[in-house]
Design an enzyme around this catalytic site. Structure first.
Site, mmCIF file in Angstrom:
data_model
loop_
_atom_site.group_PDB
_atom_site.id
_atom_site.type_symbol
_atom_site.label_atom_id
_atom_site.label_comp_id
_atom_site.label_asym_id
_atom_site.label_seq_id
_atom_site.Cartn_x
_atom_site.Cartn_y
_atom_site.Cartn_z
ATOM 1 N N GLU A 141 15.739 63.926 20.036
ATOM 2 C CA GLU A 141 16.308 65.273 20.171
ATOM 3 C C GLU A 141 15.613 66.140 21.221
ATOM 4 O O GLU A 141 14.844 67.037 20.903
ATOM 5 C CB GLU A 141 16.299 65.950 18.801
ATOM 6 C CG GLU A 141 17.211 65.211 17.839
ATOM 7 C CD GLU A 141 17.157 65.770 16.431
ATOM 8 O OE1 GLU A 141 18.224 65.965 15.854
ATOM 9 O OE2 GLU A 141 16.063 65.996 15.915
HETATM 10 C C1 ACM Z 1 15.486 62.351 13.790
HETATM 11 O O1 ACM Z 1 16.113 62.370 12.721
HETATM 12 N N1 ACM Z 1 15.551 63.372 14.632
HETATM 13 C C2 ACM Z 1 14.663 61.213 14.154
#
Ligand code: ACM
Length: 709
Positions: free
Chosen positions: A347
């Site tokens: 992310e």
């Molecule tokens: C995640 O769930 N951002 C690894």
């Protein structure tokens, strides 16, 4: 949007808040005294398990734990076992090193054949004693976890309990499917004090979990002291999600060493995660030079994802970030005896490909220079990673569905790239292995951006097909590149009423209480996914074995969730009230929330939403009306038919006999549901999405046996 999967789905979850049912409406459970646990209901299921006839071996105050070795590691397993047994039994069993196995003892033999592997063991018990044999101490430790489950549930009590302490007679031969079986704790968003981490280690070790992944850094907190950069814990540890101005919300080097040593004593490896280049707001709040404007950001205690990035825009900042990572990773590597350092990589919406690559180059070279194997979320696969790296896959159904189409998701692309670089994979598909996903609509904590994850869903998947098409073919990660399985307990929303943001009156459970509710019973389910051969796994068998673990957790004081679909001993299900109903892993569903008279009900994957919620109301003749929550209409049979094969429909309630159903309990929490008019029983036409619910003659088939939870 894909990058922001966690946040994007959070917003969707917020929108469903008005639909949430009160807890009491979906599960009506009353505690009564549990009957004694059935013997030999083991989790994870061993490779070979033969219950034997005859009496088992009964522990007495004179029973010795005889270890066929003088090695401290093997003797340590004996001491561990003695400590586990002492509180409930009141016996302090002596641990002795012996050269020949005595009778009437618990024998731990670490000199077993090499073929057993490091974690394999055999266990035999009869009236003359118990022998656990392994090739080394680790296998003995795994075998001792099985031995615990062969004793009555009360053995887990922290205070003296009545015996007798008889080990069920068995012959077991066992070894794991996968070498990596992990669980992740998000100690960054919600800080777990050392004692609570140790408690969780013990709970996980009981199910043969061998890796503890600590998510040590995120936007909301930096939890590991780095001597050279004290601001990281002075500033970066002052927040948690929903909390500000704290102190002491981090592990000192001594604390961390204590956790690592405790884990090691349970044959569990600690994997520290230093997430980056996103999820770094706590670092950006602590070290001004990590920001492009060289100004520290304010510490963050909010709930958003995808809000931060190390500055990798120019040479100077990239050099500063690289130096920072080297300092941090050197310090963490020094404290970590295990082979891995997890470098995150998930992310990072603002990172350009070259910025992302710069992070991966800086972080991975810092790790390899300290002789650590790189681990990372699957996104890391998009950049150049060192040989032998371990990627952690957290994709979901949409990713699997895209495989082989023109629109493969980015996730699948990253996995392909990781595979091509020779990485191995740990499977944590979020729609099966994320423990912060709600069990169902009534779960007070957590999120549902990857859907609800009822116990059955946490259990019924095959790691070998986690990156395959929905029909199980075309796996992107070849079997030889699958290292194992990890359950992940995030703490994005570790508070009651988690569909909305918290308010000043929100109740926050202790971290351990949140962890236990979300992990039990799903962590043992995932432990079996990692341990037991696929061919030996079956949900119907598992739910019955799992149910027998409930009294163990009660005895141990584990605040588990007696989740629907499992026949927990001592938990009486009351038919009256609102329920989800299930057979064959599917629930009767009012398709599209229809309000039309005569609409046929279909079977669908359980989600415990309103369309699948049915209110049972007892009538004067002992039968029930069954009313759909969305439509308010009664379950009926098409055209009032008395014929076998007629479909179950909904119709405006009239009180007539065709809308009344006789509910008959069977064993294991299942029921038949018969039309009061025809006497025929509700039957799933098949266990596939969209199949009809019909009435048929009762034959005892599985698709006529319904759980009413
Ligand atoms: C995640 O769930 N951002 C690894």
């Amino acid at each position: 949007m894909r990058w922001l999967r966690r946040r994007g789905r959070c917003l969707a979850a917020l929108a469903t808040v008005v639909l949430a049912l009160p807890l009491s409406a979906t599960v009506s459970a009353a505690a009564t005294a549990p009957p004694p646990a059935a013997p030999s209901a083991l989790v994870p299921q061993p490779v070979s398990h033969l219950p034997m006839a005859g009496r088992g071996f009964t522990l007495t105050p004179r029973t010795r734990i005889a270890v066929l070795s003088k090695k401290p590691t093997a003797l340590g397993v004996g001491t561990y076992l003695a400590k586990v047994l002492a509180p409930a039994t009141g016996h302090t069993l002596p641990v002795v090193a012996v050269s020949r196995a005595p009778k009437q003892a618990v024998v731990l033999d670490p000199n077993g054949p090499e073929e057993l592997g490091a974690e394999g063991y055999t266990l035999s018990s009869d009236r003359d004693g118990v022998v656990v044999r392994a090739h080394g101490a680790e296998g003995l430790f795994r075998g001792v976890q099985t031995l615990r489950q062969l004793l009555p549930a009360a053995v887990e009590s922290p205070t003296r309990a009545p015996g007798p302490w008889t080990v069920s007679p068995v012959r077991i031969s066992d070894s794991p499917r996968y070498a990596y079986r992990g669980v992740m704790l998000d100690v960054a968003r919600r800080f777990y004090p050392v004692a609570q981490v140790k408690r969780y280690i013990d709970q996980a070790a009981a199910y043969k979990i061998n890796t503890l992944h600590l998510h040590l850094t995120d936007d909301q907190g930096w939890r590991i002291a780095i001597d050279a950069i004290p601001e990281l814990t002075k500033v970066g540890a002052s927040t948690q999600s929903g909390f500000t101005h704290g102190s002491g919300w981090y592990y000192s080097a001594a604390d961390y060493k204590e956790i690592v040593a405790y884990a090691q004593s349970r044959f569990m490896t600690v994997v520290p995660e230093i997430d980056g280049p996103g999820h770094t707001r706590a670092a950006l709040a602590s070290v001004p030079g990590l920001n492009c404007d060289d100004k520290a950001k304010p510490p963050y205690s909010g709930f958003d994802v995808g809000i931060s990035l190390y500055c990798l825009e120019d040479e100077r900042h990239t050099a500063d970030t690289t130096r920072f990572l080297r300092t941090v990773i050197k310090a963490v590597a020094k404290l970590t005896p295990g082979p891995y350092i997890h470098l995150g990589g998930d992310e990072t919406p603002q990172a350009t490909p070259s910025q992302y690559a710069a992070y991966v180059e800086a972080a991975t070279s810092a790790a390899t220079s300290r002789k650590k194997t790189v681990m990372g979320w699957h996104q890391l696969g998009q950049a150049a990673i060192p040989a032998g790296s371990l990627m952690q896959y957290w994709g979901e159904e949409g990713d699997r569905e895209s495989i082989g189409t023109a629109d493969e998701t980015e996730t699948i692309g990253f996995v392909r790239s990781g595979v091509a670089q020779g990485a191995k994979f740990v499977m944590s598909p979020s729609d099966h292995a994320y423990l912060d996903m709600k069990y169902d609509v009534s779960t007070p904590y957590g999120l549902s951006w990857s859907g609800y994850v009822p116990v059955q869903k946490s259990y019924e998947w095959d790691p070998a097909k986690a990156t395959a098409k929905p029909d199980g073919t075309g796996s992107i990660v070849p079997a030889g590149q699958i290292a194992g399985v990890e359950a992940a307990l995030w703490a994005d929303r570790a508070y009651e009423g988690s569909d909305a943001l918290p308010t000043p009156t929100t109740r926050w459970p202790e971290p351990h209480a949140y962890a236990e509710y979300m992990s039990f019973p799903r962590l043992p389910a995932l432990a079996e996914v990692g341990w037991t051969p696929q061919s030996a796994r079956d949900w119907q068998d598992f739910r019955r074995r799992l149910a027998q673990q409930g009294p163990r957790w009660t005895a141990a004081g584990i605040g588990y969730h007696p989740a629907p679909g499992v026949p927990w001993p001592g938990v009486t299900k009351v038919v009256e009230g609102a329920h989800s109903v299930e057979t064959g892993g599917k629930s009767p569903d009012n398709p599209g929330g229809s309000t039309t008279d005569g609409a046929a009900m279909v079977l669908w994957a359980p989600n415990r939403g309103r369309n699948q919620t049915w209110t049972f109301t007892k009538q004067s003749d002992g039968s029930y009306t069954i009313i759909n929550k969305t439509s308010g209409k009664c379950l009926d049979v098409a055209n009032g038919s008395r014929s076998s094969g007629a479909a179950a429909v909904q119709r405006t309630c009239t009180g007539e006999i065709g809308q009344r159903w006789k509910v008959t309990p069977l064993v294991d929490g299942e029921h038949t549901i018969a039309s009061a008019r025809s006497g025929l029983v509700l039957t799933a036409a098949s266990a596939t999405d969209g199949a009809k619910v019909i009435q048929q003659k009762a034959t005892g088939t599985a698709l006529q046996r319904w759980t009413v939870d």
